[in-house]
Design a protein around this motif. Structure first.
Motif, short mmCIF file in Angstrom:
data_model
loop_
_atom_site.label_atom_id
_atom_site.label_comp_id
_atom_site.label_asym_id
_atom_site.label_seq_id
_atom_site.Cartn_x
_atom_site.Cartn_y
_atom_site.Cartn_z
N ARG A 10 -1.40 12.70 11.82
CA ARG A 10 -2.58 11.82 11.88
C ARG A 10 -2.12 10.38 11.67
NH1 ARG A 10 -7.81 14.43 11.33
NH2 ARG A 10 -7.60 16.64 10.80
N PRO A 11 -1.41 9.83 12.65
CA PRO A 11 -0.81 8.50 12.44
C PRO A 11 -1.82 7.39 12.26
CG PRO A 11 -0.62 9.17 14.74
CD PRO A 11 -1.10 10.37 13.99
N VAL A 12 -3.00 7.53 12.85
CA VAL A 12 -4.01 6.50 12.67
C VAL A 12 -4.47 6.46 11.21
CG1 VAL A 12 -6.24 5.63 13.45
CG2 VAL A 12 -4.74 6.84 15.07
N TRP A 13 -4.77 7.63 10.67
CA TRP A 13 -5.20 7.71 9.28
C TRP A 13 -4.09 7.25 8.34
CZ3 TRP A 13 -9.51 7.97 6.68
CH2 TRP A 13 -9.49 8.33 5.34
N THR A 17 -4.69 3.87 5.88
CA THR A 17 -4.74 4.08 4.43
C THR A 17 -3.49 3.58 3.72
OG1 THR A 17 -3.91 6.34 4.75
CG2 THR A 17 -6.30 6.05 4.59
N SER A 18 -2.62 2.86 4.46
CA SER A 18 -1.41 2.35 3.83
C SER A 18 -1.13 0.92 4.31
CB SER A 18 -0.21 3.28 4.10
OG SER A 18 0.04 3.39 5.49
N LEU A 19 -0.18 0.76 5.21
CA LEU A 19 0.26 -0.58 5.59
C LEU A 19 -0.77 -1.38 6.38
CD1 LEU A 19 4.00 0.20 6.48
CD2 LEU A 19 3.01 -0.52 4.30
N HIS A 20 -1.74 -0.70 6.97
CA HIS A 20 -2.78 -1.40 7.73
C HIS A 20 -4.13 -1.39 7.02
CE1 HIS A 20 -0.64 -1.20 11.93
NE2 HIS A 20 -0.13 -2.09 11.12
N ALA A 21 -4.12 -1.17 5.73
CA ALA A 21 -5.39 -1.11 4.98
C ALA A 21 -6.19 -2.40 5.13
CB ALA A 21 -5.11 -0.82 3.51
N ALA A 22 -5.51 -3.54 5.25
CA ALA A 22 -6.20 -4.82 5.39
C ALA A 22 -6.86 -4.97 6.75
CB ALA A 22 -5.23 -5.97 5.15
N LEU A 23 -6.51 -4.10 7.70
CA LEU A 23 -7.08 -4.16 9.05
C LEU A 23 -8.14 -3.08 9.26
CD1 LEU A 23 -3.76 -4.56 11.11
CD2 LEU A 23 -5.21 -6.37 10.15
N ALA A 24 -8.53 -2.41 8.16
CA ALA A 24 -9.40 -1.25 8.27
C ALA A 24 -10.80 -1.51 7.77
CB ALA A 24 -8.79 -0.09 7.47
N GLY A 26 -14.23 1.19 6.60
CA GLY A 26 -14.59 2.57 6.37
C GLY A 26 -14.49 2.93 4.91
N ASP A 27 -14.32 4.21 4.63
CA ASP A 27 -14.26 4.66 3.23
C ASP A 27 -13.18 5.72 3.08
OD1 ASP A 27 -15.33 7.01 4.32
OD2 ASP A 27 -17.38 6.52 3.71
N ALA A 28 -13.22 6.47 2.00
CA ALA A 28 -12.18 7.45 1.71
C ALA A 28 -12.24 8.66 2.64
CB ALA A 28 -12.30 7.92 0.26
N LEU A 29 -13.29 8.79 3.43
CA LEU A 29 -13.44 9.93 4.34
C LEU A 29 -13.08 9.61 5.78
CD1 LEU A 29 -16.80 11.40 3.00
CD2 LEU A 29 -14.52 12.39 2.73
N ALA A 30 -13.30 8.37 6.21
CA ALA A 30 -13.02 7.98 7.59
C ALA A 30 -12.81 6.48 7.66
CB ALA A 30 -14.15 8.39 8.52
N LYS A 31 -11.96 6.06 8.55
CA LYS A 31 -11.68 4.64 8.72
C LYS A 31 -11.47 4.34 10.20
CE LYS A 31 -9.39 4.06 4.22
NZ LYS A 31 -10.38 3.15 3.61
N ARG A 32 -11.66 3.08 10.54
CA ARG A 32 -11.34 2.59 11.88
C ARG A 32 -10.75 1.20 11.75
NH1 ARG A 32 -15.62 0.57 15.96
NH2 ARG A 32 -13.76 -0.64 16.47
N SER A 155 1.69 1.95 11.70
CA SER A 155 2.80 1.78 10.76
C SER A 155 2.39 2.28 9.39
CB SER A 155 3.22 0.31 10.69
OG SER A 155 4.36 0.14 9.89
N PHE A 156 3.22 3.10 8.81
CA PHE A 156 3.02 3.59 7.45
C PHE A 156 4.40 3.79 6.84
CE2 PHE A 156 2.37 6.76 10.75
CZ PHE A 156 3.32 7.74 10.47
N PRO A 157 4.50 3.97 5.53
CA PRO A 157 5.82 4.00 4.90
C PRO A 157 6.79 4.96 5.58
CG PRO A 157 4.14 3.88 3.22
CD PRO A 157 3.41 4.06 4.53
N GLY A 158 7.89 4.41 6.07
CA GLY A 158 8.94 5.20 6.69
C GLY A 158 8.87 5.31 8.19
N CYS A 159 7.75 4.94 8.80
CA CYS A 159 7.58 5.12 10.25
C CYS A 159 6.82 3.94 10.85
CB CYS A 159 6.82 6.40 10.56
SG CYS A 159 7.63 7.93 10.07
#
Length: 232
Positions: A10-13, A17-24, A26-32, A155-159
């Motif tokens: 789930r690369p979008v999620w 929820t990590s390196l792109h949190a400032a671009l998101a 939504g909430d803890a259940l769904a984000k865009r 982008s998320f930690p390691g990838c």
């Protein structure tokens, strides 16, 4: 609790929820992604609660793209206007940049309009006026024109994903996409991450190109464009 999955499933999620949190949003259940950044969205998992939260993020005339390895469940209130299969590929070995006659240059806000025009013409995937802020983008100019570009998306930690690879029709056949893909992948490796990417399953030419660069198939992915269901 939601199911445990590999971030690459789930690369979008994983990104939102990590390196792109400032671009998101939504909430803890769904984000865009913010509407000016990109159209991708993701539920945390396939629970009824998460899918309802995803549906709440979709506004009329503003479709979202879902990309994930698990089969896509369509939330109540939404319809899939398009579904397709893609492939996810990961760098199997260190990829080095290669030189060429044209200089590879960084792209940014000053180039945003040209980048959007090139992406709109060539359709490498959803690309909006601020998509370039998802990561580092580079391009090649020929005669002052933006002939080709490539950059980073999820982008998320390691990838980090190689994406936005496209060449203007006037400049195809010069190996620009190959060179820029290598350049971006090498930059990702230099920062200590593993490069990955996505391609349509039917795009045999792109898959062959990425295999020749050192990418290997990891798995198939599911893609859907979700829209709010029109009321009767």
């Amino acid at each position: 609790m939601g199911e445990h999955v590999e971030p690459l499933d789930r690369p979008v999620w994983a990104s939102l929820t990590s390196l792109h949190a400032a671009l998101a949003q939504g909430d803890a259940l769904a984000k865009r992604y913010l509407p000016e950044i990109n159209r991708f969205a993701s539920a945390r998992d396939d629970s009824d609660e998460a899918l309802a939260a995803l549906a709440a993020l979709v506004q009329p005339a503003d479709p979202v793209f879902v990309l994930q390895v698990p089969e896509i469940r369509i939330p109540p209130g939404l319809v899939a206007s398009k579904t397709a299969k893609g492939v996810q590929m990961v760098a199997a070995a260190l990829i080095n940049a290669e030189t060429g006659p044209d200089e590879v240059i960084p792209l940014g806000d000053a180039d945003a309009q040209e980048m959007l025009a090139l992406a709109t013409l060539t359709e490498p995937g959803p690309f909006l006026r601020r998509t370039h802020r998802m990561g580092r983008f580079v391009g090649i100019r020929i005669g002052g024109r933006l002939a080709a570009m490539a950059g980073e998306r999820f982008s998320f930690p390691g990838c980090t994903e190689v994406s936005g690879v496209c060449t203007h029709p006037d400049f195809r056949g010069r190996g620009l996409a190959r060179r820029l893909s290598r350049h971006v992948a090498a930059g990702i490796a230099e920062h200590g991450d593993m490069a990955f990417l996505h391609a349509w399953r039917t795009n045999a030419a792109a898959i062959r190109l990425y295999e020749s660069l050192g990418f290997r198939l990891r798995c198939e992915v599911n893609v859907a464009v979700l829209e709010r269901q029109a009321r009767p």
